[in-house]
Design a protein around this motif. Structure first.
Motif, mmCIF file in Angstrom:
data_model
loop_
_atom_site.group_PDB
_atom_site.id
_atom_site.type_symbol
_atom_site.label_atom_id
_atom_site.label_comp_id
_atom_site.label_asym_id
_atom_site.label_seq_id
_atom_site.Cartn_x
_atom_site.Cartn_y
_atom_site.Cartn_z
ATOM 1 N N ALA A 7 66.304 77.574 2.243
ATOM 2 C CA ALA A 7 65.392 76.426 2.155
ATOM 3 C C ALA A 7 64.104 76.842 1.623
ATOM 4 C CB ALA A 7 65.085 76.247 3.847
ATOM 5 N N GLY A 8 63.677 78.047 1.751
ATOM 6 C CA GLY A 8 62.515 78.603 1.195
ATOM 7 C C GLY A 8 62.253 78.439 -0.206
ATOM 8 N N THR A 9 63.661 78.763 -0.924
ATOM 9 C CA THR A 9 63.699 78.640 -2.349
ATOM 10 C C THR A 9 63.737 77.357 -2.834
ATOM 11 O OG1 THR A 9 66.012 79.047 -2.281
ATOM 12 C CG2 THR A 9 64.790 81.072 -2.601
ATOM 13 N N GLN A 10 64.151 76.223 -2.015
ATOM 14 C CA GLN A 10 64.441 75.155 -2.473
ATOM 15 C C GLN A 10 62.966 74.022 -2.317
ATOM 16 O OE1 GLN A 10 67.350 74.064 -3.999
ATOM 17 N NE2 GLN A 10 67.545 76.461 -3.258
ATOM 18 N N ILE A 11 61.769 74.581 -1.501
ATOM 19 C CA ILE A 11 60.823 74.096 -1.325
ATOM 20 C C ILE A 11 59.990 74.715 -2.222
ATOM 21 C CG2 ILE A 11 61.322 73.275 0.964
ATOM 22 C CD1 ILE A 11 59.448 75.375 1.923
ATOM 23 N N LEU A 12 60.103 75.653 -3.127
ATOM 24 C CA LEU A 12 59.001 76.073 -4.159
ATOM 25 C C LEU A 12 58.685 74.995 -4.972
ATOM 26 C CD1 LEU A 12 60.631 79.563 -4.992
ATOM 27 C CD2 LEU A 12 58.723 79.092 -3.674
ATOM 28 N N PRO A 13 57.450 74.918 -5.358
ATOM 29 C CA PRO A 13 57.093 73.796 -6.196
ATOM 30 C C PRO A 13 57.380 74.082 -7.532
ATOM 31 C CG PRO A 13 55.227 75.500 -5.931
ATOM 32 C CD PRO A 13 56.258 75.817 -5.032
ATOM 33 N N GLY A 14 57.726 72.777 -8.290
ATOM 34 C CA GLY A 14 58.020 72.939 -9.909
ATOM 35 C C GLY A 14 59.791 72.684 -9.759
ATOM 36 N N GLY A 57 76.874 84.648 -7.540
ATOM 37 C CA GLY A 57 76.555 83.871 -8.625
ATOM 38 C C GLY A 57 76.074 84.625 -9.883
ATOM 39 N N ARG A 58 75.495 83.829 -10.842
ATOM 40 C CA ARG A 58 75.063 84.565 -12.081
ATOM 41 C C ARG A 58 73.337 84.150 -12.079
ATOM 42 N NH1 ARG A 58 78.303 86.610 -15.605
ATOM 43 N NH2 ARG A 58 80.651 86.330 -15.159
ATOM 44 N N SER A 59 72.854 85.058 -12.558
ATOM 45 C CA SER A 59 71.345 85.132 -12.836
ATOM 46 C C SER A 59 70.875 83.713 -13.652
ATOM 47 C CB SER A 59 70.594 86.545 -13.547
ATOM 48 O OG SER A 59 69.348 86.087 -13.673
ATOM 49 N N TYR A 60 69.907 83.173 -13.418
ATOM 50 C CA TYR A 60 69.412 82.040 -14.271
ATOM 51 C C TYR A 60 68.889 82.639 -15.464
ATOM 52 C CZ TYR A 60 69.905 78.429 -10.666
ATOM 53 O OH TYR A 60 70.445 77.669 -9.416
ATOM 54 N N SER A 61 68.134 83.664 -15.501
ATOM 55 C CA SER A 61 67.398 83.999 -16.626
ATOM 56 C C SER A 61 68.262 84.825 -17.592
ATOM 57 C CB SER A 61 66.315 85.209 -16.022
ATOM 58 O OG SER A 61 66.850 86.199 -15.431
ATOM 59 N N LYS A 102 60.178 85.079 -12.748
ATOM 60 C CA LYS A 102 61.087 84.146 -13.760
ATOM 61 C C LYS A 102 61.641 83.123 -12.811
ATOM 62 C CE LYS A 102 62.718 88.304 -16.025
ATOM 63 N NZ LYS A 102 63.893 89.256 -16.364
ATOM 64 N N ARG A 103 61.272 82.805 -11.572
ATOM 65 C CA ARG A 103 61.736 81.650 -10.731
ATOM 66 C C ARG A 103 63.312 81.666 -10.839
ATOM 67 N NH1 ARG A 103 59.125 77.655 -8.804
ATOM 68 N NH2 ARG A 103 60.991 76.479 -8.992
ATOM 69 N N ASP A 104 64.021 82.835 -10.696
ATOM 70 C CA ASP A 104 65.374 83.113 -10.641
ATOM 71 C C ASP A 104 65.981 82.893 -9.469
ATOM 72 O OD1 ASP A 104 67.932 83.729 -11.359
ATOM 73 O OD2 ASP A 104 67.406 85.183 -12.758
ATOM 74 N N VAL A 105 66.134 81.732 -8.854
ATOM 75 C CA VAL A 105 66.297 81.458 -7.442
ATOM 76 C C VAL A 105 67.553 82.329 -6.958
ATOM 77 C CG1 VAL A 105 66.974 79.669 -5.721
ATOM 78 C CG2 VAL A 105 65.146 79.377 -7.369
ATOM 79 N N PRO A 106 68.712 82.350 -7.583
ATOM 80 C CA PRO A 106 69.956 83.098 -7.123
ATOM 81 C C PRO A 106 69.509 84.434 -6.767
ATOM 82 C CG PRO A 106 70.656 81.443 -8.961
ATOM 83 C CD PRO A 106 68.972 81.640 -8.978
ATOM 84 N N VAL A 107 68.889 85.092 -7.671
ATOM 85 C CA VAL A 107 68.578 86.623 -7.467
ATOM 86 C C VAL A 107 67.842 86.634 -6.265
ATOM 87 C CG1 VAL A 107 67.361 88.681 -8.652
ATOM 88 C CG2 VAL A 107 68.932 87.108 -9.759
ATOM 89 N N VAL A 108 66.802 85.726 -6.075
ATOM 90 C CA VAL A 108 65.649 85.991 -4.989
ATOM 91 C C VAL A 108 66.385 85.668 -3.739
ATOM 92 C CG1 VAL A 108 63.770 84.985 -3.859
ATOM 93 C CG2 VAL A 108 64.067 85.110 -6.426
#
Length: 328
Positions: free
Chosen positions: A38-45, A91-95, A289-295
């Motif tokens: 939930a925390g990663t989904q409510i990040l702005p942007g 999963g895989r990193s976005y970056s 990098k806003r790499d949500v899966p890694v976070v």
């Protein structure tokens, strides 16, 4: 018959307690996974826009969102992510599109090695100082140990780290300021490079464990049977080592386990200061990098380690103090 049955009953009670702790740990880990997601989904942007830059066209953004599965409802994405995490697939990193589990493995190994090195130094040092302080309670030795350890704990980790770098690396050139370890290094070279971040972590935890050891020992020393032993003329050091310390194990083990957990999950600042390639540095790099899966993966791994170490601390406390198995 009753004498033989007692250990069996105690063993069953211990296994039942372990099962309850594990069940509660799994529930807590699931709750943490909800908070992390939930925390990663409510990040702005928007992740897709951040990846492509401000000049990205709406079509390109929509294509990236579809490729990453971001157009699916959050509940569907959470179930898929959690199902993959249970099987070790983050999963895989976005970056960089690399497999996250394979990228985390060497980083986690480095973090655990640093935490283990710090624990090997901090735990015996803290317990030894706590025993010494309890043996000389109220004396200048006790006050000096308390003052020094309190000062060490009061220093922020980044400040303590920069002080160590200034003294050992900049002024005297004894140790490297960067802890950039690599697979080509021998174990001895790794330990030398890791010494400054290790000392920074030791300074952060030694005071807590020392003070708990001292308090636990002084509480036991106030017991009637200890006073009787003192009146009989037994040496104070022998009383502490043979009678007081075994009965003070439970709170000491708890605070040691909690601080070891902190050494693992609280290394983010230290790893960034010393450019140490561990989980903390990995997490910070991908947050930028806003790499949500890694976070998400790093947060879940840290939470799992912390919960497991707390369960271990609880069980060791119960084994060390059988009265905890039969609370009144």
């Amino acid at each position: 018959m009753s004498v033989l049955a007692a250990p069996k009953a105690a063993g069953l009670s211990l296994w039942a307690m372990l099962a309850r702790r594990l069940a509660l740990g799994l529930v807590l880990l699931w709750a943490v996974s909800l908070v992390i997601f939930a925390g990663t989904q409510i990040l702005p942007g928007d992740v897709a826009s951040a990846m492509l830059g401000q000049q990205a066209t709406p079509e390109a953004v929509a294509s990236i969102r579809q490729e990453l599965g971001l157009e699916q409802p959050a509940a569907v994405r959470y179930v898929k992510w959690l199902g993959g995490a249970v099987t070790g697939d983050f999963g895989r990193s976005y970056s960089n599109r690399q497999d996250i589990a394979k990228s985390i493995a060497p980083r986690l190994k480095n973090t655990l090695l640093l935490a283990a090195m710090a624990a090997v130094i901090a735990v015996p040092l803290s317990i030894g100082l706590g025993i010494l302080s309890a043996l000389h309670a109220g004396s200048w030795i006790d006050r000096t140990i308390g003052l020094v350890t309190l000062a060490a704990v009061s220093l922020p980790e980044f400040f303590a780290g920069y002080l160590l770098i200034a003294y050992f690396s900049v002024t005297h050139f004894w140790l490297p300021s960067s802890a950039a370890v690599s697979d080509s290094m021998s174990l001895g070279q790794r330990l030398v490079v890791m010494l400054l971040p290790c000392l920074t972590l030791v300074l952060a935890v030694v005071g807590h464990m020392m003070r708990m050891t001292r308090v636990a020992l002084l509480n036991v020393m106030a017991s009637p049977y200890i006073e009787t032993a003192l009146l009989k003329g037994l040496p104070r050091s022998r009383i502490v080592w043979k009678h007081a310390l075994p009965n003070a194990v439970s709170p000491i083990v708890n605070v040691v386990a909690l601080n070891i957990a902190y050494l693992v999950v609280g290394v983010v600042v230290v790893e960034v200061i010393f450019v140490y390639p561990g989980m903390g540095q990995y997490l910070v790099d991908h947050v930028a990098k806003r790499d949500v899966p890694v976070v998400q993966a790093a947060g879940l791994v840290f939470a799992a380690i912390y919960i497991v170490l707390n369960i271990v601390a609880d069980m060791i406390s119960v084994i060390a103090n059988p009265r905890l198995r039969h609370p009144r």
